[in-house]
Design an enzyme around this catalytic site. Sequence first.
Site, PDB file in Angstrom:
ATOM      1  N   ARG A   1       0.887  -1.263   0.052  1.00  0.00           N
ATOM      2  CA  ARG A   1      -0.036   0.010  -0.045  1.00  0.00           C
ATOM      3  C   ARG A   1       0.865   1.225  -0.037  1.00  0.00           C
ATOM      4  NH1 ARG A   1      -1.906   1.318   4.607  1.00  0.00           N
ATOM      5  NH2 ARG A   1      -2.516  -0.918   5.155  1.00  0.00           N
TER       6      ARG A   1
ATOM      7  N   TYR B   1     -15.797  18.269 -13.634  1.00  0.00           N
ATOM      8  CA  TYR B   1     -16.162  17.047 -14.160  1.00  0.00           C
ATOM      9  C   TYR B   1     -17.382  16.401 -13.067  1.00  0.00           C
ATOM     10  CZ  TYR B   1     -16.080  11.880 -14.326  1.00  0.00           C
ATOM     11  OH  TYR B   1     -16.237  10.304 -14.390  1.00  0.00           O
TER      12      TYR B   1
ATOM     13  N   ASP C   1      -7.044  20.187 -12.600  1.00  0.00           N
ATOM     14  CA  ASP C   1      -7.537  19.013 -13.389  1.00  0.00           C
ATOM     15  C   ASP C   1      -6.911  18.985 -14.805  1.00  0.00           C
ATOM     16  OD1 ASP C   1      -8.793  16.547 -14.707  1.00  0.00           O
ATOM     17  OD2 ASP C   1     -10.388  16.818 -13.478  1.00  0.00           O
TER      18      ASP C   1
ATOM     19  N   LYS D   1      -8.042   8.336 -18.940  1.00  0.00           N
ATOM     20  CA  LYS D   1      -8.108   8.861 -20.242  1.00  0.00           C
ATOM     21  C   LYS D   1      -6.899   8.975 -20.903  1.00  0.00           C
ATOM     22  CE  LYS D   1     -12.154   9.411 -17.857  1.00  0.00           C
ATOM     23  NZ  LYS D   1     -12.455  10.534 -17.292  1.00  0.00           N
TER      24      LYS D   1
HETATM   25  C1  LIG Z   1     -12.898  10.799 -15.865  1.00  0.00           C
HETATM   26  C2  LIG Z   1     -12.540  12.168 -14.947  1.00  0.00           C
HETATM   27  C3  LIG Z   1     -12.233  12.143 -13.926  1.00  0.00           C
HETATM   28  C4  LIG Z   1     -12.667  11.174 -12.804  1.00  0.00           C
HETATM   29  O1  LIG Z   1     -11.560   9.815 -13.119  1.00  0.00           O
HETATM   30  P1  LIG Z   1     -11.777   8.508 -13.071  1.00  0.00           P
HETATM   31  O2  LIG Z   1     -10.814   7.708 -13.199  1.00  0.00           O
HETATM   32  O3  LIG Z   1     -13.294   8.273 -13.879  1.00  0.00           O
HETATM   33  O4  LIG Z   1     -12.197   8.122 -11.551  1.00  0.00           O
HETATM   34  C5  LIG Z   1     -12.175  13.441 -13.363  1.00  0.00           C
HETATM   35  N1  LIG Z   1     -11.774  14.463 -14.445  1.00  0.00           N
HETATM   36  C6  LIG Z   1     -11.945  14.558 -15.402  1.00  0.00           C
HETATM   37  C7  LIG Z   1     -11.898  15.814 -16.153  1.00  0.00           C
HETATM   38  C8  LIG Z   1     -12.480  13.147 -16.339  1.00  0.00           C
HETATM   39  O5  LIG Z   1     -12.621  13.181 -17.379  1.00  0.00           O
END
Ligand SMILES: *Cc1c(COP(=O)(O)O)cnc(C)c1O
Length: 389
Positions: free
Chosen positions: A56, A108, A180, A205
């Site tokens: 962990r 998001y 982000d 992504k």
């Molecule tokens: C998908 C996404 C998230 C969340 O990520 P997960 O891997 O699905 O938990 C956060 N911010 C943005 C801009 C995203 O596209």
Amino acid sequence: MTRIFDEDLTFRFATRTIHAGQRPDPTTGAIMPPIVQTSTYVQLALGENQGYEYARGKNPTREALERNVAALEGGRHGFAFSSGMGCTDSLMKLFKSGDHIVVGENVYGGTYRLMDKILTNFGMTFSFVDTRDPQRISDAITPSTVALLVETPTNPLMRLTDLAAASAIAKQHKLLLIVDNTFASPVLQRPLEYGADIVYHSTTKYLNGHSDMIGGICVLNDDDLAARIQFIANAAGAVPGPMDSWLALRGTKTLALRVRQHDANGRRIADWLATRMGDERVFYPGLTSHPQHALAKKQMSGFGGMISVETGSKANAATVLGKVKVFSLAESLGGVESLISHPASMTHASVEPERRKALGVTEGLIRLSCGIEDVDDLLEDLERAFGGI
Ligand SMILES: *Cc1c(COP(=O)(O)O)cnc(C)c1O
């Protein structure tokens, strides 16, 4: 604490994507970092270990990913998480009851949900503001404000926040600026260079890029803040497994190449959509008609593969979604394959209808994640699908 190999920063971006954070395995010479599938590490003697005690806390495959993405974002420390949301949630654990955070109103849907439905139960408060206008950020700051969290470009309306302006405000009020960077990827935008304190991603992504894992990662420079995040990551435990870390790391090797093609395809498709539907219905920062096109050119080195388009009604949206063959109807984005989605009923279903409307996420809006297929196949697919409306 996972700190980058300083010499990796002497390489240019595309070289970093392939080599940063990784060295051939000293025992075998294996060029790819091994997937160290273990929960614990045998200790040499009481109180004596080889730097690893329990997985962990630390795992070599995860560390390779953390060093790699840190080098891509130009930061010194990286921390990988089990999902993008796991990363956001762990970052929120830097704060405490009574703290106030200014957040982009168009972040998001899951980020909004985490804040609005869970973190408020712990006494934190949030102001969701239109961060396109720096004045609105300043106006929302109170004596309890500790951080500013923005996403640029946003999902799905492709609105931008001026990172240099946001950073100046954050510095003036001693707030942490958290960005982000999932939509742009470090190929197109590196928020730390504009003064952000923490940049984070859903690695699910573009970083992974092959739609075969879920993960998150954050990158930062400050040693003390990194120590606090290290503590949270181990204490709260939202860490990724070695297999997913390895998949993300394999993905980043082609990041520079892939994003270049996402960007080229995105530009062609946005141009076609603007001609077909009218400039005002297409949301893409690369279009000269985008109200923040000048800012996009200033803080991004390309515009990427994310496009939203207003079809006018839910029936029109359904027609397009029903007719595409190369684009697949699915949530998520940033993979090699093209996806198409209906934000109002998919990614933004967790946002109340009233709020969705106020944001401009209408029933007629569809979002495209342009993949890296031959763009002519994508254009033919859209011509067929939009021919129905
Ligand atoms: C998908 C996404 C998230 C969340 O990520 P997960 O891997 O699905 O938990 C956060 N911010 C943005 C801009 C995203 O596209």
